[in-house]
Enzyme design. Structure first.
Site, PDB file in Angstrom:
ATOM      1  N   SER A   1       0.673  -1.201  -0.162  1.00 27.24           N
ATOM      2  CA  SER A   1      -0.060  -0.008   0.080  1.00 27.24           C
ATOM      3  C   SER A   1       0.980   1.243  -0.029  1.00 27.24           C
ATOM      4  O   SER A   1       1.502   1.485  -0.910  1.00 27.24           O
ATOM      5  CB  SER A   1      -1.186   0.086   1.009  1.00 27.24           C
TER       6      SER A   1
ATOM      7  N   ASP B   1      -9.775  -4.973  -4.993  1.00 26.65           N
ATOM      8  CA  ASP B   1      -8.942  -3.864  -4.363  1.00 26.65           C
ATOM      9  C   ASP B   1      -9.075  -2.483  -4.967  1.00 26.65           C
ATOM     10  O   ASP B   1      -9.179  -2.360  -6.097  1.00 26.65           O
ATOM     11  CB  ASP B   1      -7.423  -4.166  -4.498  1.00 26.65           C
TER      12      ASP B   1
ATOM     13  N   HIS C   1      -8.144  -5.316   0.531  1.00 25.12           N
ATOM     14  CA  HIS C   1      -6.869  -4.364   0.665  1.00 25.12           C
ATOM     15  C   HIS C   1      -6.490  -4.834   1.961  1.00 25.12           C
ATOM     16  O   HIS C   1      -7.301  -4.508   3.240  1.00 25.12           O
ATOM     17  CB  HIS C   1      -7.505  -3.035   0.608  1.00 25.12           C
TER      18      HIS C   1
END
Length: 727
Positions: free
Chosen positions: A426, A668, A698
């Site tokens: 991320s 996601d 996610h």
């Protein structure tokens, strides 16, 4: 077909078959709805009437959905990375529709099979089938918006349309219509319908915790009312859904931070010790903010500036994890067992958390297993967090820590650093990409490869189909995403630009000062290296235990306690949430914070953050009536900076990137970022690999201890990192 089998059905095959014949799941749901409608037509009680009304609504939604589904199934393949990786945001919503239909079919089947039983709970099944009807209606609205987005798509030079909507169209045109989507259905009885079965109870627990924690964080109503609400969130899916949507739309960034830091509470931080194998080395190192230089590829010297944006010069903290004690590794000298040779490889890791939360400790759940399976030292960077330290602070710190690791790999990290990989998930993957681009510009050694999981590469509120998945996502709702974006990017951009221009000038000039003198922190590094060098006996120090903190900050006359303030702040809410809260004083000494457990006069006992002693903490309230919605708050400019959004970097710069492996999920919100970036890199000749996993949310890496599929996803990450190391 079993529930698990339905979840694993081939959605791509359904896309192709829909042109000629209705998919089996659609037909099965239609038949069950018709059978249930015929049965309940004679039931005149409220529950019976509502069940019949819900199945009729589902039949109507199926009819309305078909033409939109067909149209999007035709255009979705145009956006794929390649024929072997059929994934993009359009496909994601088609998958949501199919899984909604599979879930609705299961509910209808239960009603059909149990309707004649004396134990049939008509009220319960009525609410379940109504939730399915509402879910289909919301997905129909989403598909209508996707139809608009597809008409706005611009062409790319690779001949395929772009998933990112260009500047010619204002995203507000779509966002203004978001209120027409019933988001409650995604967080109530149908919560987690789109994910693997093993994750559904986990997600329900997380959502109950979020709703309950919000009662501790926000002091709305009386103590008794808040206690009653917390119990209700566990028993009433509709009440939980209303609270979750209210939180996602109106809670400020401090709530996001506090909730995401729950996984660093005293209880959850013990989880890796229970579920993950122990490591020989698991140690925090404090990097002092002192001058640092590197040898450029052309033989000149490059000065790496000390990070100073927004919060001034502060130490940077990194965590070293290793399955073995190695030569030249801090913490190895005072620990028994075999001493292994230095590793030729080094992994530098950056954690996720939306740039606003979490640390390396949050990610130990999978990093411990990676350190053992890869048999490579892992250095995880605890960069400063927004909004206290917005862009470019974290970028500056990761660059500095990377350069520090190059200089100290053999003396502190137990690695010859012949091969270095940057690994991140991320926000961490974004920072790693940005640092690599900076290394190329500075002409210093770049990493030999990059692994990035579910990474945003265009940090701007540019619409794409997958970004609309935030409307359905339990872990990354739309409101949280916007507030993280605003916290990290909204700042005095002119001031930051001036500072960064000065940094660039300072980085590119040759260093004229002498670095022959070894700093005190380097002496500590040498003293702690069990390298068998007996010439430095006069300077040797006792090696620290492998679970302690190497704090060299005090030697450079820098206050080493500043880095703890964010953790202390987050722990305040964590303690209130988990139970009894002890407000005790802290004492600063030699860069450490010590809790005085004997200061009983400062104790204030509380339950879920609600004082039982009559003392009142600073009151926070969730103002649902007057607080702006997330869309109304989207009135800020995001800098179009390649170090913020690597996707915007010049092609000649991106072409110099090392081999990159990307991993993302079909549901996601950052899926389109990965697809578009992979397409761009492939066109530029960069070696790129892309994996898209089904049924995972996610941030799934943090769920590896509680989900078999998440653990398998983590194993694939290890495999891909090993492949990068072998290149």
């Amino acid at each position: 077909m079993t529930k698990e089998g339905a979840a694993q059905m081939s959605f791509d095959d359904d896309f192709k078959k829909f042109e000629n014949i209705e998919p089996l799941q659609w037909g099965a749901l239609r038949e069950l709805c018709q059978a249930n409608e015929e049965f309940f037509v004679s039931h005149q009680d409220e529950n019976g009437v509502r069940i019949r009304g819900a199945v009729l609504a589902i039949l109507e939604h199926l009819t309305q959905l078909q033409p939109l589904y067909k149209q999007l199934s035709k255009i979705a393949p145009m956006y794929d990375y390649n024929i072997h990786t059929p994934a993009n945001g359009y496909r994601s919503f088609l998958i949501l529709v199919d899984r909604c239909i599979a879930h609705s079919r299961l509910v209808c089947h239960q009603i059909y099979c149990q309707k004649d039983s004396m134990f049939f709970r008509k009220n319960y099944h009525m609410r379940e089938i109504e939730a399915c009807s509402q879910l289909l209606a919301s997905l129909y609205t989403c598909l209508e918006h996707l139809q608009t987005l597809s008409s706005w798509s611009d062409s790319m030079i690779d001949g395929k349309p772009s998933l990112f909507i260009g500047d010619a169209h204002n995203p507000q045109e779509i966002l203004n219509k978001v209120d027409s989507i019933n988001q409650y259905c995604f967080y109530g009885r149908c919560l987690g319908f789109q994910f693997h079965d093993s994750l559904k109870p986990v997600l329900k627990t997380i959502m109950v915790c979020m709703a309950t924690f919000s009662e501790a964080f926000y002091a709305n109503g009386t103590l008794l009312a808040r206690c009653a609400n917390s119990v209700k969130y566990m028993l009433d899916p509709e009440a939980r859904a209303r609270r979750i949507v209210d939180i996602s739309q109106h809670a400020d960034i401090s709530f996001c931070q506090a909730f995401w830091f729950l996984n660093e509470s005293d209880i959850t931080r013990r989880l890796p010790n229970i579920t993950s194998p122990s490591l020989a080395i698991n140690q925090i190192i404090s990097i002092p903010p002192e001058g640092l230089s590197l040898l450029a590829l052309d033989g000149t010297t490059v000065q790496i500036p000390v990070p100073h944006s927004h919060i001034g010069k502060k130490p940077i903290h990194v965590r070293l994890l290793s399955s073995k004690r190695r030569l030249g590794m801090v913490g190895s000298g005072g620990v028994g067992g075999e001493l292994h040779k230095s590793s030729d490889q080094l992994i530098i890791h950056c954690h996720g958390g939306g740039f606003v939360a979490q640390t390396s400790l949050s990610h130990e759940t999978y990093l411990r297993g990676w350190a053992i399976n890869l048999d490579v030292p892992i250095l995880s960077i605890d960069y400063s967090l927004a909004p206290e330290a917005p862009f470019p602070r974290a970028f500056e710190e990761v660059l500095y820590a990377y350069a520090w690791a190059l200089n100290h790999a053999s003396t502190l990290l137990g690695s010859t650093a012949k091969k270095i990989l940057l690994v991140g998930d991320s926000a961490g993957g974004n920072l790693n990409l940005s640092v690599t681009l900076k290394c190329i510009l500075l002409n210093i050694r770049k990493p030999d490869g990059i692994f990035m999981a579910y990474t945003p590469v265009l940090v701007d509120f540019v619409l794409s189909p997958s970004r609309l998945l935030c409307l359905t996502d339990p872990l990354l709702p739309m409101g949280f995403l916007i507030r993280c974006l605003k916290a990290y990017t909204a700042s005095d951009t002119k001031k930051v630009t001036r500072e960064r221009e000065g940094d660039v000038a300072e980085c590119t000039k040759s260093d004229t000062e002498s670095f022959a003198e070894v700093s005190e922190s380097d002496l500590i590094a040498l003293a702690l290296s069990p390298n068998g060098d007996e010439t430095n006996d006069a300077h040797k120090l006792a090696s620290l235990p492998s679970d302690s903190t190497l704090n060299s900050v005090s030697l450079t006359e820098v206050d080493g306690t500043e880095h703890l303030r964010e953790e202390v702040k987050s722990q305040e809410y964590i303690k209130k949430f988990l139970g009894m809260n002890l407000n005790s004083s802290t004492h600063v000494g030699n860069g450490a914070v010590n809790t005085d457990n004997n200061s009983r006069h400062d104790r204030s006992w509380s339950f879920f953050g609600w004082s039982l002693t009559g003392r009142h903490r600073e009151s926070r309230e969730l103002d649902i009536e007057n607080v702006k919605s997330p869309l109304e708050e989207f009135v800020f400019t995001v800098p179009r900076d390649p170090f913020l959004s690597p996707y915007l970097a010049a092609d000649n710069l991106l072409a110099k990137l090392p081999p990159i492996t990307m991993l993302t999920m079909e549901l996601d919100p950052c899926l389109d970022d990965s697809i578009m970036f992979a397409r761009k890199l492939r066109l530029l000749g960069v070696l790129v690999t892309l994996d898209v996993l089904p049924g995972l949310p996610h941030g799934f890496l943090n769920l590896t201890p509680v989900s078999k599929e998440a653990s398998e996803g983590s194993d694939l990450c290890v495999k891909r990192i090993q492949e990068l190391l072998a290149l």
